[in-house]
Design a protein around this motif. Structure first.
Motif, PDB file in Angstrom:
ATOM      1  N   GLN A  32       0.829  -1.203   0.000  1.00 24.43           N
ATOM      2  CA  GLN A  32       0.000   0.000   0.000  1.00 24.43           C
ATOM      3  C   GLN A  32       0.869   1.260   0.000  1.00 24.43           C
ATOM      4  O   GLN A  32       0.633   2.194  -0.769  1.00 24.43           O
ATOM      5  N   ALA A  33       1.889   1.282   0.850  1.00 23.88           N
ATOM      6  CA  ALA A  33       2.762   2.457   0.944  1.00 23.88           C
ATOM      7  C   ALA A  33       3.491   2.738  -0.371  1.00 23.88           C
ATOM      8  O   ALA A  33       3.723   3.899  -0.713  1.00 23.88           O
ATOM      9  N   TRP A  34       3.834   1.686  -1.097  1.00 20.27           N
ATOM     10  CA  TRP A  34       4.590   1.835  -2.340  1.00 20.27           C
ATOM     11  C   TRP A  34       3.695   1.917  -3.570  1.00 20.27           C
ATOM     12  O   TRP A  34       4.178   1.997  -4.689  1.00 20.27           O
ATOM     13  N   GLY A  35       2.380   1.899  -3.363  1.00 16.25           N
ATOM     14  CA  GLY A  35       1.449   2.062  -4.474  1.00 16.25           C
ATOM     15  C   GLY A  35       1.333   0.853  -5.380  1.00 16.25           C
ATOM     16  O   GLY A  35       1.014   0.995  -6.569  1.00 16.25           O
ATOM     17  N   ALA A  36       1.574  -0.334  -4.840  1.00 21.47           N
ATOM     18  CA  ALA A  36       1.535  -1.555  -5.646  1.00 21.47           C
ATOM     19  C   ALA A  36       0.103  -1.983  -5.944  1.00 21.47           C
ATOM     20  O   ALA A  36      -0.775  -1.859  -5.093  1.00 21.47           O
ATOM     21  N   ASN A  37      -0.091  -2.516  -7.136  1.00 16.72           N
ATOM     22  CA  ASN A  37      -1.368  -3.146  -7.438  1.00 16.72           C
ATOM     23  C   ASN A  37      -1.292  -4.610  -6.969  1.00 16.72           C
ATOM     24  O   ASN A  37      -0.324  -5.007  -6.318  1.00 16.72           O
ATOM     25  N   ASP A  38      -2.282  -5.430  -7.314  1.00 16.59           N
ATOM     26  CA  ASP A  38      -2.312  -6.820  -6.848  1.00 16.59           C
ATOM     27  C   ASP A  38      -1.151  -7.659  -7.381  1.00 16.59           C
ATOM     28  O   ASP A  38      -0.822  -8.701  -6.815  1.00 16.59           O
ATOM     29  N   GLN A  39      -0.533  -7.219  -8.461  1.00 19.95           N
ATOM     30  CA  GLN A  39       0.625  -7.930  -9.020  1.00 19.95           C
ATOM     31  C   GLN A  39       1.951  -7.331  -8.535  1.00 19.95           C
ATOM     32  O   GLN A  39       3.017  -7.716  -9.015  1.00 19.95           O
ATOM     33  N   GLY A  40       1.886  -6.373  -7.617  1.00 18.71           N
ATOM     34  CA  GLY A  40       3.099  -5.750  -7.098  1.00 18.71           C
ATOM     35  C   GLY A  40       3.708  -4.733  -8.048  1.00 18.71           C
ATOM     36  O   GLY A  40       4.884  -4.392  -7.924  1.00 18.71           O
ATOM     37  N   MET A  41       2.927  -4.225  -8.975  1.00 16.74           N
ATOM     38  CA  MET A  41       3.422  -3.310 -10.000  1.00 16.74           C
ATOM     39  C   MET A  41       2.818  -1.919  -9.799  1.00 16.74           C
ATOM     40  O   MET A  41       1.829  -1.759  -9.080  1.00 16.74           O
ATOM     41  N   ARG A  42       3.416  -0.927 -10.465  1.00 14.04           N
ATOM     42  CA  ARG A  42       2.906   0.442 -10.441  1.00 14.04           C
ATOM     43  C   ARG A  42       3.441   1.198 -11.647  1.00 14.04           C
ATOM     44  O   ARG A  42       4.332   0.723 -12.347  1.00 14.04           O
ATOM     45  N   SER A  43       2.926   2.398 -11.859  1.00 13.71           N
ATOM     46  CA  SER A  43       3.353   3.240 -12.974  1.00 13.71           C
ATOM     47  C   SER A  43       4.450   4.205 -12.534  1.00 13.71           C
ATOM     48  O   SER A  43       4.432   4.707 -11.406  1.00 13.71           O
ATOM     49  N   TYR A  44       5.374   4.449 -13.440  1.00 17.47           N
ATOM     50  CA  TYR A  44       6.498   5.362 -13.234  1.00 17.47           C
ATOM     51  C   TYR A  44       6.657   6.223 -14.488  1.00 17.47           C
ATOM     52  O   TYR A  44       6.012   5.990 -15.502  1.00 17.47           O
TER      53      TYR A  44
END
Length: 151
Positions: A32-44
């Protein structure tokens, strides 16, 4: 695709592939703190720094510009916006890269435009959307644990 692009792509793909492996222990708070989705990914936003139109001559002004460049990197990292920065070998005019913890390219452009190497035309920035492991957000904290204290 040149060698640098191939190496950068391989690194980013390896990080993404690693992120898709089943985690040993799920850390919901960190996700949650790192903004991960259910697959542990996020946008950069991935920023490629290329040689710009105005090379500053060697000397004190150039030294001050690069000192400011490194200070700007540290400032943006402390703010939590910049998650990774590093130099490239300059082949084909590719000088360095940044990865920002934001998909908002207007925000990233404003941050990049504060860097003295960009302000002075030594380098120009090319922005790209990137989707990768949310674990990149933790790189700066882990990196700081690897810096040996000075006596």
């Amino acid at each position: 695709m040149n060698r640098i692009a191939a190496c950068a792509l391989a690194l980013l793909c390896a990080l993404g592939a690693h992120a898709q492996e089943a985690p040993a222990t799920y850390d919901a708070a960190k996700a949650q703190a790192w903004g991960a989705n259910d697959q542990g990914m996020r946008s950069y936003t991935f920023v490629l720094l290329k040689t710009g139109p105005k090379r500053m001559p060697d000397g004190p002004e150039r030294d001050a510009m690069f000192k400011g460049h490194f200070a700007n990197i540290q400032r943006l990292a402390k703010e939590g916006l910049l998650v990774y920065a590093g130099p490239l070998d300059g082949v084909d005019g590719w000088r360095g890269l940044f990865i920002f913890a934001s998909a908002d390219q207007d925000l990233v452009r404003k941050a990049v435009d504060t860097d003295p190497v960009v302000v002075n035309g030594e380098m120009v920035a090319e922005l790209h959307r990137h989707y990768g492991s949310a674990a990149l957000v933790g790189v700066n904290d882990q990196h700081n644990r690897l810096i040996k204290p000075k006596p």
